[in-house]
Design a protein around this motif. Structure first.
Motif, PDB file in Angstrom:
ATOM      1  N   ILE A  14       0.712  -1.121  -0.084  1.00  0.00           N
ATOM      2  CA  ILE A  14      -0.232  -0.156  -0.114  1.00  0.00           C
ATOM      3  C   ILE A  14       0.937   1.212   0.193  1.00  0.00           C
ATOM      4  CG2 ILE A  14      -1.649   1.424   1.411  1.00  0.00           C
ATOM      5  CD1 ILE A  14      -3.003  -1.246   2.108  1.00  0.00           C
ATOM      6  N   GLN A  15       1.705   1.310   0.836  1.00  0.00           N
ATOM      7  CA  GLN A  15       3.035   2.340   0.879  1.00  0.00           C
ATOM      8  C   GLN A  15       3.451   2.686  -0.648  1.00  0.00           C
ATOM      9  OE1 GLN A  15       6.150   2.089   3.798  1.00  0.00           O
ATOM     10  NE2 GLN A  15       7.215   3.728   2.769  1.00  0.00           N
ATOM     11  N   GLU A  16       3.847   1.560  -1.163  1.00  0.00           N
ATOM     12  CA  GLU A  16       4.332   1.750  -2.611  1.00  0.00           C
ATOM     13  C   GLU A  16       3.309   2.363  -3.360  1.00  0.00           C
ATOM     14  OE1 GLU A  16       5.816  -2.260  -3.457  1.00  0.00           O
ATOM     15  OE2 GLU A  16       7.247  -2.062  -2.209  1.00  0.00           O
ATOM     16  N   ILE A  17       2.274   1.795  -3.660  1.00  0.00           N
ATOM     17  CA  ILE A  17       1.141   1.988  -4.273  1.00  0.00           C
ATOM     18  C   ILE A  17       0.928   3.660  -4.186  1.00  0.00           C
ATOM     19  CG2 ILE A  17      -1.301   1.927  -5.110  1.00  0.00           C
ATOM     20  CD1 ILE A  17      -0.812  -1.164  -4.357  1.00  0.00           C
ATOM     21  N   VAL A  18       0.461   4.038  -2.924  1.00  0.00           N
ATOM     22  CA  VAL A  18       0.178   5.424  -2.679  1.00  0.00           C
ATOM     23  C   VAL A  18       1.301   6.386  -2.984  1.00  0.00           C
ATOM     24  CG1 VAL A  18      -0.437   6.974  -0.917  1.00  0.00           C
ATOM     25  CG2 VAL A  18      -1.415   4.764  -0.808  1.00  0.00           C
ATOM     26  N   ALA A  19       2.443   5.953  -2.615  1.00  0.00           N
ATOM     27  CA  ALA A  19       3.532   7.006  -3.202  1.00  0.00           C
ATOM     28  C   ALA A  19       3.751   7.034  -4.452  1.00  0.00           C
ATOM     29  CB  ALA A  19       4.833   6.307  -2.722  1.00  0.00           C
ATOM     30  N   SER A  20       3.493   5.765  -5.164  1.00  0.00           N
ATOM     31  CA  SER A  20       3.680   6.012  -6.776  1.00  0.00           C
ATOM     32  C   SER A  20       2.252   6.760  -7.336  1.00  0.00           C
ATOM     33  CB  SER A  20       3.527   4.840  -7.356  1.00  0.00           C
ATOM     34  OG  SER A  20       3.525   4.725  -8.828  1.00  0.00           O
ATOM     35  N   ALA A  21       1.277   6.737  -6.690  1.00  0.00           N
ATOM     36  CA  ALA A  21       0.078   7.376  -7.303  1.00  0.00           C
ATOM     37  C   ALA A  21       0.083   9.004  -7.025  1.00  0.00           C
ATOM     38  CB  ALA A  21      -1.196   6.761  -6.453  1.00  0.00           C
ATOM     39  N   ILE A  22       0.684   9.214  -5.975  1.00  0.00           N
ATOM     40  CA  ILE A  22       0.759  10.742  -5.521  1.00  0.00           C
ATOM     41  C   ILE A  22       1.787  11.341  -6.575  1.00  0.00           C
ATOM     42  CG2 ILE A  22       1.910  12.354  -3.694  1.00  0.00           C
ATOM     43  CD1 ILE A  22       0.328  10.783  -1.682  1.00  0.00           C
ATOM     44  N   THR A  37       6.116   7.913   4.224  1.00  0.00           N
ATOM     45  CA  THR A  37       7.138   7.259   5.121  1.00  0.00           C
ATOM     46  C   THR A  37       6.893   6.014   5.630  1.00  0.00           C
ATOM     47  OG1 THR A  37       6.420   8.435   6.999  1.00  0.00           O
ATOM     48  CG2 THR A  37       8.148   9.514   5.844  1.00  0.00           C
ATOM     49  N   ASP A  38       5.697   5.729   5.810  1.00  0.00           N
ATOM     50  CA  ASP A  38       5.379   4.590   6.446  1.00  0.00           C
ATOM     51  C   ASP A  38       3.702   4.193   6.386  1.00  0.00           C
ATOM     52  OD1 ASP A  38       5.774   1.886   7.789  1.00  0.00           O
ATOM     53  OD2 ASP A  38       5.552   2.947   9.928  1.00  0.00           O
ATOM     54  N   THR A  39       3.484   2.701   6.380  1.00  0.00           N
ATOM     55  CA  THR A  39       2.024   2.501   6.473  1.00  0.00           C
ATOM     56  C   THR A  39       1.820   1.359   7.372  1.00  0.00           C
ATOM     57  OG1 THR A  39       2.019   2.967   3.993  1.00  0.00           O
ATOM     58  CG2 THR A  39       0.006   1.729   5.063  1.00  0.00           C
ATOM     59  N   ARG A  40       0.943   1.278   7.982  1.00  0.00           N
ATOM     60  CA  ARG A  40       0.513   0.298   9.055  1.00  0.00           C
ATOM     61  C   ARG A  40      -0.995  -0.275   8.832  1.00  0.00           C
ATOM     62  NH1 ARG A  40       2.958   3.267  13.812  1.00  0.00           N
ATOM     63  NH2 ARG A  40       5.113   2.965  13.267  1.00  0.00           N
ATOM     64  N   VAL A  41      -1.094  -1.642   8.875  1.00  0.00           N
ATOM     65  CA  VAL A  41      -2.402  -2.283   8.563  1.00  0.00           C
ATOM     66  C   VAL A  41      -2.931  -2.803   9.688  1.00  0.00           C
ATOM     67  CG1 VAL A  41      -3.900  -3.918   6.883  1.00  0.00           C
ATOM     68  CG2 VAL A  41      -1.923  -2.207   5.897  1.00  0.00           C
ATOM     69  N   HIS A  46      -8.633  -4.325   7.282  1.00  0.00           N
ATOM     70  CA  HIS A  46      -9.639  -3.396   6.956  1.00  0.00           C
ATOM     71  C   HIS A  46      -9.353  -1.885   6.898  1.00  0.00           C
ATOM     72  CE1 HIS A  46     -13.401  -5.977   6.552  1.00  0.00           C
ATOM     73  NE2 HIS A  46     -12.624  -7.004   6.701  1.00  0.00           N
ATOM     74  N   ASP A  47      -8.357  -1.674   7.610  1.00  0.00           N
ATOM     75  CA  ASP A  47      -7.951  -0.117   7.689  1.00  0.00           C
ATOM     76  C   ASP A  47      -6.399   0.102   7.653  1.00  0.00           C
ATOM     77  OD1 ASP A  47     -10.494   0.854   8.783  1.00  0.00           O
ATOM     78  OD2 ASP A  47     -10.339  -0.243  10.504  1.00  0.00           O
ATOM     79  N   ALA A  48      -5.966   1.069   7.038  1.00  0.00           N
ATOM     80  CA  ALA A  48      -4.694   1.195   6.805  1.00  0.00           C
ATOM     81  C   ALA A  48      -4.187   2.769   7.273  1.00  0.00           C
ATOM     82  CB  ALA A  48      -4.288   1.029   5.181  1.00  0.00           C
ATOM     83  N   THR A  49      -3.332   2.825   7.920  1.00  0.00           N
ATOM     84  CA  THR A  49      -2.957   4.120   8.230  1.00  0.00           C
ATOM     85  C   THR A  49      -1.509   4.406   7.516  1.00  0.00           C
ATOM     86  OG1 THR A  49      -3.682   3.926  10.232  1.00  0.00           O
ATOM     87  CG2 THR A  49      -2.204   5.637  10.269  1.00  0.00           C
ATOM     88  N   VAL A  50      -1.848   5.717   6.774  1.00  0.00           N
ATOM     89  CA  VAL A  50      -0.516   5.990   5.958  1.00  0.00           C
ATOM     90  C   VAL A  50       0.106   7.290   6.603  1.00  0.00           C
ATOM     91  CG1 VAL A  50       0.142   6.766   3.626  1.00  0.00           C
ATOM     92  CG2 VAL A  50      -1.663   5.273   3.911  1.00  0.00           C
ATOM     93  N   PHE A  51       1.236   7.036   7.079  1.00  0.00           N
ATOM     94  CA  PHE A  51       2.064   8.281   7.336  1.00  0.00           C
ATOM     95  C   PHE A  51       2.799   9.047   6.428  1.00  0.00           C
ATOM     96  CE2 PHE A  51       1.440   5.036  10.754  1.00  0.00           C
ATOM     97  CZ  PHE A  51       1.084   5.899  11.899  1.00  0.00           C
ATOM     98  N   TYR A  52       2.890  10.354   6.528  1.00  0.00           N
ATOM     99  CA  TYR A  52       3.412  11.170   5.668  1.00  0.00           C
ATOM    100  C   TYR A  52       4.192  12.258   6.168  1.00  0.00           C
ATOM    101  CZ  TYR A  52      -0.305  14.482   6.217  1.00  0.00           C
ATOM    102  OH  TYR A  52      -1.195  15.234   6.651  1.00  0.00           O
ATOM    103  N   THR A  53       5.078  12.718   5.530  1.00  0.00           N
ATOM    104  CA  THR A  53       5.941  14.194   6.152  1.00  0.00           C
ATOM    105  C   THR A  53       5.877  15.038   4.774  1.00  0.00           C
ATOM    106  OG1 THR A  53       7.736  15.115   7.022  1.00  0.00           O
ATOM    107  CG2 THR A  53       8.119  13.146   5.215  1.00  0.00           C
ATOM    108  N   VAL A  54       5.953  16.379   5.170  1.00  0.00           N
ATOM    109  CA  VAL A  54       6.047  17.188   4.039  1.00  0.00           C
ATOM    110  C   VAL A  54       7.323  17.845   4.237  1.00  0.00           C
ATOM    111  CG1 VAL A  54       4.642  19.281   3.050  1.00  0.00           C
ATOM    112  CG2 VAL A  54       3.478  17.585   4.525  1.00  0.00           C
ATOM    113  N   ARG A  55       8.077  18.336   3.189  1.00  0.00           N
ATOM    114  CA  ARG A  55       9.025  19.154   2.829  1.00  0.00           C
ATOM    115  C   ARG A  55       8.682  20.573   2.450  1.00  0.00           C
ATOM    116  NH1 ARG A  55      10.306  15.487  -1.233  1.00  0.00           N
ATOM    117  NH2 ARG A  55      10.022  17.368  -2.506  1.00  0.00           N
ATOM    118  N   GLY A  56       9.714  21.534   2.954  1.00  0.00           N
ATOM    119  CA  GLY A  56       9.112  22.867   2.607  1.00  0.00           C
ATOM    120  C   GLY A  56       9.900  23.203   1.246  1.00  0.00           C
ATOM    121  N   LYS A  57       9.414  24.155   0.482  1.00  0.00           N
ATOM    122  CA  LYS A  57       9.660  24.611  -0.662  1.00  0.00           C
ATOM    123  C   LYS A  57      11.209  24.822  -0.864  1.00  0.00           C
ATOM    124  CE  LYS A  57       4.991  25.919  -2.104  1.00  0.00           C
ATOM    125  NZ  LYS A  57       4.339  26.750  -2.832  1.00  0.00           N
ATOM    126  N   ASP A  58      11.686  25.625   0.249  1.00  0.00           N
ATOM    127  CA  ASP A  58      13.143  26.023  -0.018  1.00  0.00           C
ATOM    128  C   ASP A  58      13.838  25.422   1.482  1.00  0.00           C
ATOM    129  OD1 ASP A  58      12.628  27.618  -2.231  1.00  0.00           O
ATOM    130  OD2 ASP A  58      11.976  29.376  -1.087  1.00  0.00           O
TER     131      ASP A  58
END
Length: 147
Positions: A14-22, A37-41, A46-58
């Motif tokens: 799921i982590q690979e699919i979501v990252a690729s889709a984004i 960054t990570d995914t837990r099922v 029935h439920d997947a939690t997808v963890f993400y982080t955001v970089r700054g533009k600069d």
């Protein structure tokens, strides 16, 4: 019965699919700086939690977590459809997105460790030049007892 190995494999996929889709399929500029960054099922798959982080533009700019959260919330249905198509399981897990706080926590720990190292070096310098307080031999000897 919970199959932890299957849940772990599904989470990785799921982590690979979501990252690729984004990166390739979701056309939202607010998601350009999002990194999955990570995914837990859950054990029932029935439920997947997808963890993400955001970089700054600069380098100096702060990341905009609010816009990223809004964009992920908006794309949640489309991402679940993509995951369902590529995962080929009977039930597609519900996706929940959460900000990954591990990078900030590790940066804070590194800062604390650097402070501790600096303090240890300072104490080592003080210890090198330290003189004992009081007499050179603070313990009583048998000669003093007799007198």
């Amino acid at each position: 019965m919970v199959d932890h190995a299957r849940a772990a494999r599904m989470a990785k996929r799921i982590q690979e699919i979501v990252a690729s889709a984004i990166e390739r399929q979701i056309k939202d500029r607010r998601l350009e700086l999002v990194t999955i960054t990570d995914t837990r099922v859950t054990g029932d798959l029935h439920d997947a939690t997808v963890f993400y982080t955001v970089r700054g533009k600069d380098i100096d700019s702060e990341p905009d977590f609010q816009q990223a959260e809004e964009a992920l919330k908006r794309a949640k249905g489309q991402l679940r459809k993509i995951v369902g198509d590529q995962l080929s399981v009977r039930f597609t897990p519900t996706l929940t997105f959460e900000v990954d706080t591990v990078p900030e926590a590790s940066a804070h720990m590194e800062e604390l460790l650097a402070r501790a190292r600096a303090r240890d070096e300072e104490l080592a310098k003080l210890k090198k030049n330290a003189q004992p307080a009081g007499d050179a031999n603070p313990y009583k000897t048998s000669d003093e007892d007799e007198a």
